[in-house]
Design a protein around this motif. Structure first.
Motif, PDB file in Angstrom:
ATOM      1  N   ASP A  37       1.759   6.088  -7.272  1.00 48.18           N
ATOM      2  CA  ASP A  37       0.660   6.984  -7.675  1.00 48.18           C
ATOM      3  C   ASP A  37       1.086   8.447  -7.629  1.00 48.18           C
ATOM      4  N   LYS A  38       2.021   8.750  -6.718  1.00 50.51           N
ATOM      5  CA  LYS A  38       2.501  10.148  -6.633  1.00 50.51           C
ATOM      6  C   LYS A  38       3.706  10.378  -7.527  1.00 50.51           C
ATOM      7  N   ALA A  39       4.023   9.389  -8.395  1.00 47.69           N
ATOM      8  CA  ALA A  39       5.148   9.450  -9.343  1.00 47.69           C
ATOM      9  C   ALA A  39       6.497   9.621  -8.637  1.00 47.69           C
ATOM     10  N   LYS A  40       6.577   9.108  -7.381  1.00 54.00           N
ATOM     11  CA  LYS A  40       7.860   9.160  -6.658  1.00 54.00           C
ATOM     12  C   LYS A  40       8.643   7.881  -6.893  1.00 54.00           C
ATOM     13  N   MET A  41       8.010   6.927  -7.565  1.00 55.87           N
ATOM     14  CA  MET A  41       8.616   5.618  -7.808  1.00 55.87           C
ATOM     15  C   MET A  41       7.934   5.025  -9.036  1.00 55.87           C
TER      16      MET A  41
ATOM     17  N   THR B 131      13.355  -1.951  20.362  1.00 49.30           N
ATOM     18  CA  THR B 131      12.607  -1.656  21.600  1.00 49.30           C
ATOM     19  C   THR B 131      12.505  -0.151  21.838  1.00 49.30           C
ATOM     20  N   SER B 132      11.349   0.261  22.366  1.00 50.35           N
ATOM     21  CA  SER B 132      11.202   1.677  22.683  1.00 50.35           C
ATOM     22  C   SER B 132      11.469   1.926  24.157  1.00 50.35           C
ATOM     23  N   SER B 133      11.693   0.866  24.930  1.00 51.73           N
ATOM     24  CA  SER B 133      11.868   1.124  26.359  1.00 51.73           C
ATOM     25  C   SER B 133      12.656   0.081  27.144  1.00 51.73           C
TER      26      SER B 133
ATOM     27  N   VAL C  14      14.199   9.871  23.069  1.00 54.38           N
ATOM     28  CA  VAL C  14      12.908  10.250  22.463  1.00 54.38           C
ATOM     29  C   VAL C  14      11.757  10.057  23.446  1.00 54.38           C
ATOM     30  N   ASN C  15      11.668   8.853  23.997  1.00 61.13           N
ATOM     31  CA  ASN C  15      10.506   8.573  24.834  1.00 61.13           C
ATOM     32  C   ASN C  15      10.597   9.163  26.233  1.00 61.13           C
ATOM     33  N   ARG C  16      11.807   9.490  26.664  1.00 61.95           N
ATOM     34  CA  ARG C  16      11.970  10.180  27.957  1.00 61.95           C
ATOM     35  C   ARG C  16      11.328  11.563  27.880  1.00 61.95           C
TER      36      ARG C  16
ATOM     37  N   MET D 298      18.214  -0.046  17.926  1.00 62.74           N
ATOM     38  CA  MET D 298      18.065   0.655  16.641  1.00 62.74           C
ATOM     39  C   MET D 298      16.590   1.040  16.602  1.00 62.74           C
ATOM     40  N   HIS D 299      16.304   2.210  17.132  1.00 64.56           N
ATOM     41  CA  HIS D 299      14.921   2.576  17.447  1.00 64.56           C
ATOM     42  C   HIS D 299      14.348   3.488  16.366  1.00 64.56           C
ATOM     43  N   PHE D 300      13.495   2.887  15.519  1.00 64.37           N
ATOM     44  CA  PHE D 300      12.842   3.630  14.439  1.00 64.37           C
ATOM     45  C   PHE D 300      11.598   4.327  14.985  1.00 64.37           C
ATOM     46  N   MET D 301      11.181   5.372  14.275  1.00 64.77           N
ATOM     47  CA  MET D 301       9.991   6.124  14.677  1.00 64.77           C
ATOM     48  C   MET D 301       8.828   5.762  13.751  1.00 64.77           C
ATOM     49  N   ASN D 302       7.642   5.936  14.236  1.00 68.05           N
ATOM     50  CA  ASN D 302       6.417   5.578  13.524  1.00 68.05           C
ATOM     51  C   ASN D 302       5.761   6.836  12.922  1.00 68.05           C
ATOM     52  N   PRO D 303       5.377   6.856  11.657  1.00 65.76           N
ATOM     53  CA  PRO D 303       5.488   5.807  10.637  1.00 65.76           C
ATOM     54  C   PRO D 303       6.899   5.739  10.048  1.00 65.76           C
TER      55      PRO D 303
ATOM     56  N   PRO E 166       3.030  18.357  14.446  1.00 61.97           N
ATOM     57  CA  PRO E 166       2.270  17.910  13.266  1.00 61.97           C
ATOM     58  C   PRO E 166       0.955  17.240  13.614  1.00 61.97           C
ATOM     59  N   MET E 167       0.869  16.646  14.788  1.00 64.70           N
ATOM     60  CA  MET E 167      -0.422  16.126  15.255  1.00 64.70           C
ATOM     61  C   MET E 167      -0.475  16.285  16.773  1.00 64.70           C
ATOM     62  N   GLY E 168      -1.700  16.296  17.311  1.00 69.38           N
ATOM     63  CA  GLY E 168      -1.847  16.486  18.752  1.00 69.38           C
ATOM     64  C   GLY E 168      -1.397  15.251  19.521  1.00 69.38           C
TER      65      GLY E 168
ATOM     66  N   LYS F  99       0.842  -1.211   0.000  1.00 70.00           N
ATOM     67  CA  LYS F  99       0.000   0.000   0.000  1.00 70.00           C
ATOM     68  C   LYS F  99       0.877   1.262   0.000  1.00 70.00           C
ATOM     69  N   ASN F 100       1.919   1.249   0.828  1.00 72.58           N
ATOM     70  CA  ASN F 100       2.826   2.407   0.890  1.00 72.58           C
ATOM     71  C   ASN F 100       3.549   2.620  -0.427  1.00 72.58           C
ATOM     72  N   LEU F 101       4.040   1.516  -1.021  1.00 74.75           N
ATOM     73  CA  LEU F 101       4.787   1.637  -2.275  1.00 74.75           C
ATOM     74  C   LEU F 101       3.846   2.090  -3.398  1.00 74.75           C
ATOM     75  N   ARG F 102       2.632   1.543  -3.394  1.00 70.83           N
ATOM     76  CA  ARG F 102       1.645   1.920  -4.421  1.00 70.83           C
ATOM     77  C   ARG F 102       1.358   3.420  -4.355  1.00 70.83           C
ATOM     78  N   ARG F 103       1.272   3.938  -3.104  1.00 71.43           N
ATOM     79  CA  ARG F 103       1.036   5.367  -2.914  1.00 71.43           C
ATOM     80  C   ARG F 103       2.180   6.181  -3.528  1.00 71.43           C
ATOM     81  N   SER F 104       3.418   5.684  -3.356  1.00 69.63           N
ATOM     82  CA  SER F 104       4.580   6.381  -3.936  1.00 69.63           C
ATOM     83  C   SER F 104       4.528   6.329  -5.460  1.00 69.63           C
TER      84      SER F 104
ATOM     85  N   PRO G 122       8.463   4.717   7.260  1.00 68.39           N
ATOM     86  CA  PRO G 122       8.927   5.224   5.961  1.00 68.39           C
ATOM     87  C   PRO G 122       9.050   6.746   5.926  1.00 68.39           C
ATOM     88  N   VAL G 123       8.322   7.438   6.814  1.00 70.90           N
ATOM     89  CA  VAL G 123       8.284   8.903   6.767  1.00 70.90           C
ATOM     90  C   VAL G 123       9.278   9.548   7.726  1.00 70.90           C
ATOM     91  N   MET G 124       9.436   8.973   8.906  1.00 73.87           N
ATOM     92  CA  MET G 124      10.189   9.648   9.957  1.00 73.87           C
ATOM     93  C   MET G 124      11.693   9.494   9.735  1.00 73.87           C
TER      94      MET G 124
HETATM   95  N1  CAA Z   1       2.976   5.044   6.483  1.00 69.80           N
HETATM   96  C1  CAA Z   1       3.698   5.494   5.419  1.00 69.80           C
HETATM   97  N2  CAA Z   1       3.605   6.757   4.962  1.00 69.80           N
HETATM   98  C2  CAA Z   1       2.765   7.603   5.596  1.00 69.80           C
HETATM   99  C3  CAA Z   1       1.977   7.199   6.686  1.00 69.80           C
HETATM  100  C4  CAA Z   1       2.109   5.855   7.131  1.00 69.80           C
HETATM  101  N3  CAA Z   1       1.426   5.375   8.177  1.00 69.80           N
HETATM  102  N4  CAA Z   1       1.239   8.247   7.101  1.00 69.80           N
HETATM  103  C5  CAA Z   1       1.543   9.281   6.285  1.00 69.80           C
HETATM  104  N5  CAA Z   1       2.459   8.886   5.376  1.00 69.80           N
HETATM  105  C6  CAA Z   1       3.078   9.707   4.337  1.00 69.80           C
HETATM  106  C7  CAA Z   1       2.068  10.224   3.328  1.00 69.80           C
HETATM  107  O1  CAA Z   1       1.908   9.298   2.258  1.00 69.80           O
HETATM  108  C8  CAA Z   1       2.724  11.499   2.859  1.00 69.80           C
HETATM  109  O2  CAA Z   1       3.743  11.167   1.911  1.00 69.80           O
HETATM  110  P1  CAA Z   1       4.251  12.199   0.784  1.00 69.80           P
HETATM  111  O3  CAA Z   1       4.983  13.298   1.490  1.00 69.80           O
HETATM  112  O4  CAA Z   1       5.149  11.342  -0.057  1.00 69.80           O
HETATM  113  O5  CAA Z   1       3.033  12.671   0.069  1.00 69.80           O
HETATM  114  C9  CAA Z   1       3.416  12.035   4.114  1.00 69.80           C
HETATM  115  O6  CAA Z   1       3.578  10.901   4.971  1.00 69.80           O
HETATM  116  C10 CAA Z   1       2.571  13.086   4.812  1.00 69.80           C
HETATM  117  O7  CAA Z   1       1.304  12.493   5.091  1.00 69.80           O
HETATM  118  P2  CAA Z   1      -0.088  13.264   5.090  1.00 69.80           P
HETATM  119  O8  CAA Z   1       0.006  14.445   4.161  1.00 69.80           O
HETATM  120  O9  CAA Z   1      -1.172  12.268   4.885  1.00 69.80           O
HETATM  121  O10 CAA Z   1      -0.302  13.731   6.576  1.00 69.80           O
HETATM  122  P3  CAA Z   1       0.588  14.641   7.488  1.00 69.80           P
HETATM  123  O11 CAA Z   1       1.321  15.690   6.729  1.00 69.80           O
HETATM  124  O12 CAA Z   1      -0.330  15.046   8.567  1.00 69.80           O
HETATM  125  O13 CAA Z   1       1.685  13.641   8.080  1.00 69.80           O
HETATM  126  C11 CAA Z   1       2.440  12.237   9.795  1.00 69.80           C
HETATM  127  C12 CAA Z   1       1.333  12.488   8.786  1.00 69.80           C
HETATM  128  C13 CAA Z   1       3.736  11.950   9.066  1.00 69.80           C
HETATM  129  C14 CAA Z   1       2.021  11.017  10.608  1.00 69.80           C
HETATM  130  C15 CAA Z   1       2.594  13.515  10.696  1.00 69.80           C
HETATM  131  O14 CAA Z   1       1.365  13.845  11.273  1.00 69.80           O
HETATM  132  C16 CAA Z   1       3.620  13.358  11.791  1.00 69.80           C
HETATM  133  O15 CAA Z   1       4.800  13.518  11.576  1.00 69.80           O
HETATM  134  N6  CAA Z   1       3.126  13.065  13.005  1.00 69.80           N
HETATM  135  C17 CAA Z   1       4.008  12.859  14.168  1.00 69.80           C
HETATM  136  C18 CAA Z   1       4.591  11.477  14.107  1.00 69.80           C
HETATM  137  C19 CAA Z   1       5.504  11.229  15.264  1.00 69.80           C
HETATM  138  O16 CAA Z   1       5.721  12.035  16.152  1.00 69.80           O
HETATM  139  N7  CAA Z   1       6.080  10.031  15.256  1.00 69.80           N
HETATM  140  C20 CAA Z   1       6.976   9.596  16.299  1.00 69.80           C
HETATM  141  C21 CAA Z   1       6.220   8.794  17.255  1.00 69.80           C
HETATM  142  S1  CAA Z   1       7.269   8.268  18.567  1.00 69.80           S
HETATM  143  C22 CAA Z   1       7.843   6.797  18.071  1.00 69.80           C
HETATM  144  O17 CAA Z   1       7.529   6.279  17.048  1.00 69.80           O
HETATM  145  C23 CAA Z   1       8.795   6.182  19.000  1.00 69.80           C
HETATM  146  C24 CAA Z   1       8.242   5.320  20.034  1.00 69.80           C
HETATM  147  O18 CAA Z   1       8.986   4.504  20.548  1.00 69.80           O
HETATM  148  C25 CAA Z   1       6.866   5.418  20.533  1.00 69.80           C
END
Ligand code: CAA
Length: 288
Positions: free
Chosen positions: A55-59, A118-120, A189-191, A139-144, A225-227, A48-53, A146-148
């Motif tokens: 569709d956006k002509a990023k891949m 692990t986050s903790s 990060v989580n502290r 090696m602690h990745f952030m969610n989501p 970016p989000m509450g 789904k993620n790759l398909r989105r890329s 592919p984006v972070m």
């Molecule tokens: N998976 C993959 N890609 C995603 C995605 C997901 N779940 N959600 C959004 N995206 C992609 C979108 O496809 C879009 O890509 P392009 O730039 O290529 O178009 C990009 O992210 C932006 O998405 P949107 O325009 O739909 O929405 P947005 O601008 O509001 O971004 C967000 C969404 C990236 C989640 C943003 O709200 C954000 O950064 N939120 C904060 C996330 C955060 O703080 N994460 C860390 C959590 S802590 C953690 O992970 C550690 C732990 O141990 C708990």
């Protein structure tokens, strides 16, 4: 060691994201989980993620196919014997992670680094389950994933310089930025992040504001970016609670006391996006 094949144990929300970025960086990937349905769900999310890329002509379609072809899946953890570097991204339960590390220590050749997402859980406690503590690292990745852009790289007491350097280089190969943390509860990060989220839950619990107002304050008033409540739903309320419990037990400081409302939601199975309801309700199309 030249890393060609990257193993990911766990195909859930973090594991499939890590498998995706590793495959996109050109590595062969082996992604394992305990059930075929978990693997299928993980693969669907990657597609789904790759398909989105695409569709956006990023891949291109061809690039997407090539990435997918590099991801092999299995329900047999023994197949991690073919990996040159393995990361564990299973659920945040100490006993589950400990067993995985005991297994990997038997299965993988000695030069192989075993990382944990692990986050903790302290890296030192995980390392103590193995006979290669110098090759264990966080090696602690952030969610989501592919984006972070950040990956927190956590050194345990015994982690060697070589292990650290190889892991940091891999983070860069994945197109992410590493930040080094030492092995204390919650790392960095989580502290910082979790007490903020926990405080937002306390604001809701004490009736200081509605969930919408609490989130609006932090998005428009602090440019997040989000509450915090929406973010808790994204991370998973069970994960948030597990991290607060780790901070609370690790520091024995009441400032890390998890909000009773957070625990109540977790006990009721309202874990956030993954169960369709947390502080907010989600439609099936929102879930990923
Ligand atoms: N998976 C993959 N890609 C995603 C995605 C997901 N779940 N959600 C959004 N995206 C992609 C979108 O496809 C879009 O890509 P392009 O730039 O290529 O178009 C990009 O992210 C932006 O998405 P949107 O325009 O739909 O929405 P947005 O601008 O509001 O971004 C967000 C969404 C990236 C989640 C943003 O709200 C954000 O950064 N939120 C904060 C996330 C955060 O703080 N994460 C860390 C959590 S802590 C953690 O992970 C550690 C732990 O141990 C708990």
């Amino acid at each position: 060691m030249d890393i060609k094949t990257f193993g990911v144990v766990g195909a859930g929300q973090m594991g499939n994201g890590i498998a995706q970025v590793a495959a996109m960086s050109g590595l062969e990937v082996i992604m394992s989980d305990i059930k075929t349905e978990f693997i299928q769900r993980g693969l669907e999310n990657i597609k789904k993620n790759l398909r989105r890329s695409v569709d956006k002509a990023k891949m291109t379609d061809q690039e997407m196919d090539a990435v997918l072809k590099r991801i092999k899946t299995t329900v047999d953890i023994k197949e991690m014997s073919a990996a040159d570097f393995v990361i564990e991204a299973a659920t945040e339960h100490e006993s589950i992670k400990f067993q995985i590390f005991k297994d990997l220590d038997q299965i993988c050749a000695h030069p192989v680094i075993l990382a944990t997402n692990t986050s903790s859980i302290p890296i030192g406690r995980i390392a103590a389950q193995t006979k290669r503590p110098e090759k264990i690292i966080g090696m602690h990745f952030m969610n989501p994933v592919p984006v972070m852009k950040l990956v927190e790289v956590i050194r345990g007491l015994a982690t060697s310089d070589d292990t650290f350097k190889t892991t940091r280089d891999l983070v860069v190969k994945f197109g992410k930025t590493p930040a080094q943390a030492n092995d204390y509860p919650g790392f960095i990060v989580n502290r910082i992040l979790m007490p903020m989220i926990n405080e937002a839950v306390f604001c809701l619990y004490h009736g200081v504001g509605t969930r919408e107002d609490i989130d609006t304050v932090m998005t428009l008033g602090a440019n997040h970016p989000m509450g915090p409540l929406a973010l808790a739903d994204l991370i998973g309320l069970d994960t948030c609670l597990a991290i607060m419990d780790t901070l609370s037990h690790g520091f024995k400081d009441s400032k890390y006391r998890p909000c009773p409302l957070l625990r109540k939601y977790v006990e009721a199975g309202r874990l956030g996006r993954k169960t369709g309801q947390g502080f907010y309700k989600y439609r099936a199309t929102d879930l990923s």
